[in-house]
Design an enzyme around this catalytic site. Structure first.
Site, PDB file in Angstrom:
ATOM      1  N   ASP A   1      13.335 -23.095  28.314  1.00  0.00           N
ATOM      2  CA  ASP A   1      13.135 -21.816  28.335  1.00  0.00           C
ATOM      3  C   ASP A   1      13.667 -21.293  27.147  1.00  0.00           C
ATOM      4  O   ASP A   1      15.027 -21.402  26.796  1.00  0.00           O
ATOM      5  CB  ASP A   1      13.916 -21.062  29.742  1.00  0.00           C
ATOM      6  CG  ASP A   1      13.553 -19.640  29.591  1.00  0.00           C
ATOM      7  OD1 ASP A   1      12.577 -18.993  30.355  1.00  0.00           O
ATOM      8  OD2 ASP A   1      14.534 -19.156  29.235  1.00  0.00           O
TER       9      ASP A   1
ATOM     10  N   TYR B   1      16.114 -14.438  21.836  1.00  0.00           N
ATOM     11  CA  TYR B   1      17.139 -15.361  21.651  1.00  0.00           C
ATOM     12  C   TYR B   1      17.445 -16.050  20.063  1.00  0.00           C
ATOM     13  O   TYR B   1      18.277 -16.805  19.756  1.00  0.00           O
ATOM     14  CB  TYR B   1      16.850 -16.574  22.387  1.00  0.00           C
ATOM     15  CG  TYR B   1      17.016 -16.476  24.104  1.00  0.00           C
ATOM     16  CD1 TYR B   1      17.342 -15.505  24.436  1.00  0.00           C
ATOM     17  CD2 TYR B   1      16.394 -17.609  24.879  1.00  0.00           C
ATOM     18  CE1 TYR B   1      17.245 -14.941  25.852  1.00  0.00           C
ATOM     19  CE2 TYR B   1      16.334 -17.170  26.197  1.00  0.00           C
ATOM     20  CZ  TYR B   1      16.652 -16.009  26.565  1.00  0.00           C
ATOM     21  OH  TYR B   1      16.666 -15.726  28.153  1.00  0.00           O
TER      22      TYR B   1
ATOM     23  N   GLN C   1      11.492 -13.698  36.287  1.00  0.00           N
ATOM     24  CA  GLN C   1      12.854 -14.346  36.031  1.00  0.00           C
ATOM     25  C   GLN C   1      13.996 -13.212  35.940  1.00  0.00           C
ATOM     26  O   GLN C   1      13.878 -12.366  35.213  1.00  0.00           O
ATOM     27  CB  GLN C   1      12.711 -14.915  34.556  1.00  0.00           C
ATOM     28  CG  GLN C   1      14.244 -15.543  34.225  1.00  0.00           C
ATOM     29  CD  GLN C   1      13.957 -16.457  32.795  1.00  0.00           C
ATOM     30  OE1 GLN C   1      14.796 -16.157  32.030  1.00  0.00           O
ATOM     31  NE2 GLN C   1      12.876 -16.995  32.596  1.00  0.00           N
TER      32      GLN C   1
ATOM     33  N   LYS D   1      21.725 -23.434  31.359  1.00  0.00           N
ATOM     34  CA  LYS D   1      21.872 -23.945  29.882  1.00  0.00           C
ATOM     35  C   LYS D   1      23.270 -24.674  29.872  1.00  0.00           C
ATOM     36  O   LYS D   1      24.241 -24.635  30.767  1.00  0.00           O
ATOM     37  CB  LYS D   1      22.201 -22.790  28.968  1.00  0.00           C
ATOM     38  CG  LYS D   1      23.567 -22.201  29.114  1.00  0.00           C
ATOM     39  CD  LYS D   1      23.475 -21.023  27.823  1.00  0.00           C
ATOM     40  CE  LYS D   1      24.958 -20.695  27.430  1.00  0.00           C
ATOM     41  NZ  LYS D   1      25.121 -19.572  26.537  1.00  0.00           N
TER      42      LYS D   1
END
Length: 312
Positions: free
Chosen positions: A83, A88, A198, A268
């Site tokens: 993802d 980001y 999400q 993560k």
């Protein structure tokens, strides 16, 4: 509508209209447990669109070489769902890791997200193509609108995302950080299925209404920040539950999430040992009482919701 978590080893349990199967694979003695092996199919949540690997690898707040190394490790451990997002600033690093991996591109489910500032039709088209170039891929498996836009009509954004699907550069679309009402509106406006929403979801932050809606409508709920930004490790209740299985608080929290159809979790991990540990959640199963105990950390009425959704 049928929704399933699938795997070749059948340890099936009937959960209302939802069926679950799981697959496990032992690893070497130096491993923290069982991880997703590169030669086996990952456990998936199946909607009326794609089969989405139920355990993904999140990359928020990781950039450059650190991000590339983390994704390389994730792929080595066996993650097959990565993802990322325009926001980001790490799509290039993610793409380099995928390209350098021994894992075939077709075996990796890649999700990226359109920045809300790029919600106009023109910007959706241009920014997505730029994302594909940074990722070094011809198509992306899943494209999400990262958050609702206050300035651009939702139908304009979704129309552009649908057009990208028609051009075969995007396989599936979804949304992120949408409430139930906005999610339902998105589903009504889109010409193709909205396969996931999400949102933040972890033992201390519940999504009861959304979970119920997604279960009823066969929409995947993807849980970002599933470990509550570091608050889960060390939690006394979760640690106590994990003792019976030789598992950590983080592993219990992730197991609690993926044991809920139709939930996908995308933790993560910047350290390899954490990435491996997060993947080692498929050889144990929480009891109803343990599910309730984890759910009670967030207050509300988890046990009643679980019964209503057929999780008993």
């Amino acid at each position: 509508m049928f929704l399933a978590v699938q795997g070749p080893l059948e340890l099936a349990a009937g959960l209302g209209h939802v069926a679950i199967t799981r697959e496990f694979k032992p690893t070497g003695d130096d491993s923290p447990g069982m991880v997703l092996g590169p030669d086996e199919s990952a456990v998936t949540v199946s909607t009326d669109g794609p089969e989405i690997p139920t355990l993904g690898f999140g990359t928020a707040r990781m950039t450059g070489g650190d991000c590339k190394r983390a994704v390389e490790t994730a792929l080595e451990v066996g993650y097959r769902h990565i993802d990322t997002a325009q926001m980001y600033d790490n799509e290039a690093a993610v793409g380099e890791a995928i390209a350098d991996s021994d894992v075939d591109r077709d075996d990796v489910f890649v999700c990226t997200k359109v920045h809300p500032d790029n919600a106009t039709r023109e910007n959706v088209l241009a920014s997505t193509r730029a994302s594909l170039e940074r990722l070094g891929v011809a198509t992306v498996d899943l494209l999400l609108l990262h958050a609702p836009s206050d300035r651009v009509p939702l139908e304009e954004t979704l129309g552009a995302m649908n057009d990208l699907q028609s051009e075969d550069v995007v396989d599936h679309i979804g949304v992120s950080n949408f409430g139930v009402d906005d999610l339902e509106r998105a589903r009504n406006l889109s010409e193709t299925p909205i396969v996931t929403n999400q949102v933040k979801y972890h033992p201390y932050h519940h999504q009861d209404d959304l979970l119920e809606y997604c279960t009823d409508e066969s929409v995947c709920l993807t849980a970002h920040t599933p470990l509550a930004e570091g608050a889960v490790p060390g939690d006394d209740r979760l640690e106590e539950i994990g003792k019976a299985y030789g598992k950590s608080a983080a592993q219990v929290a992730l197991r609690w999430l993926v044991q809920q159809p139709p939930v996908v979790a995308i933790p993560k991990a910047s350290r390899p040992k954490h990435a491996e540990a997060n993947a080692a959640i498929f050889e144990f199963e929480l009891t109803d009482e343990e599910m309730d105990a984890v759910g009670d950390l967030g207050g509300g009425h988890w046990s009643q919701l679980a019964a209503r959704l057929g999780l008993r």
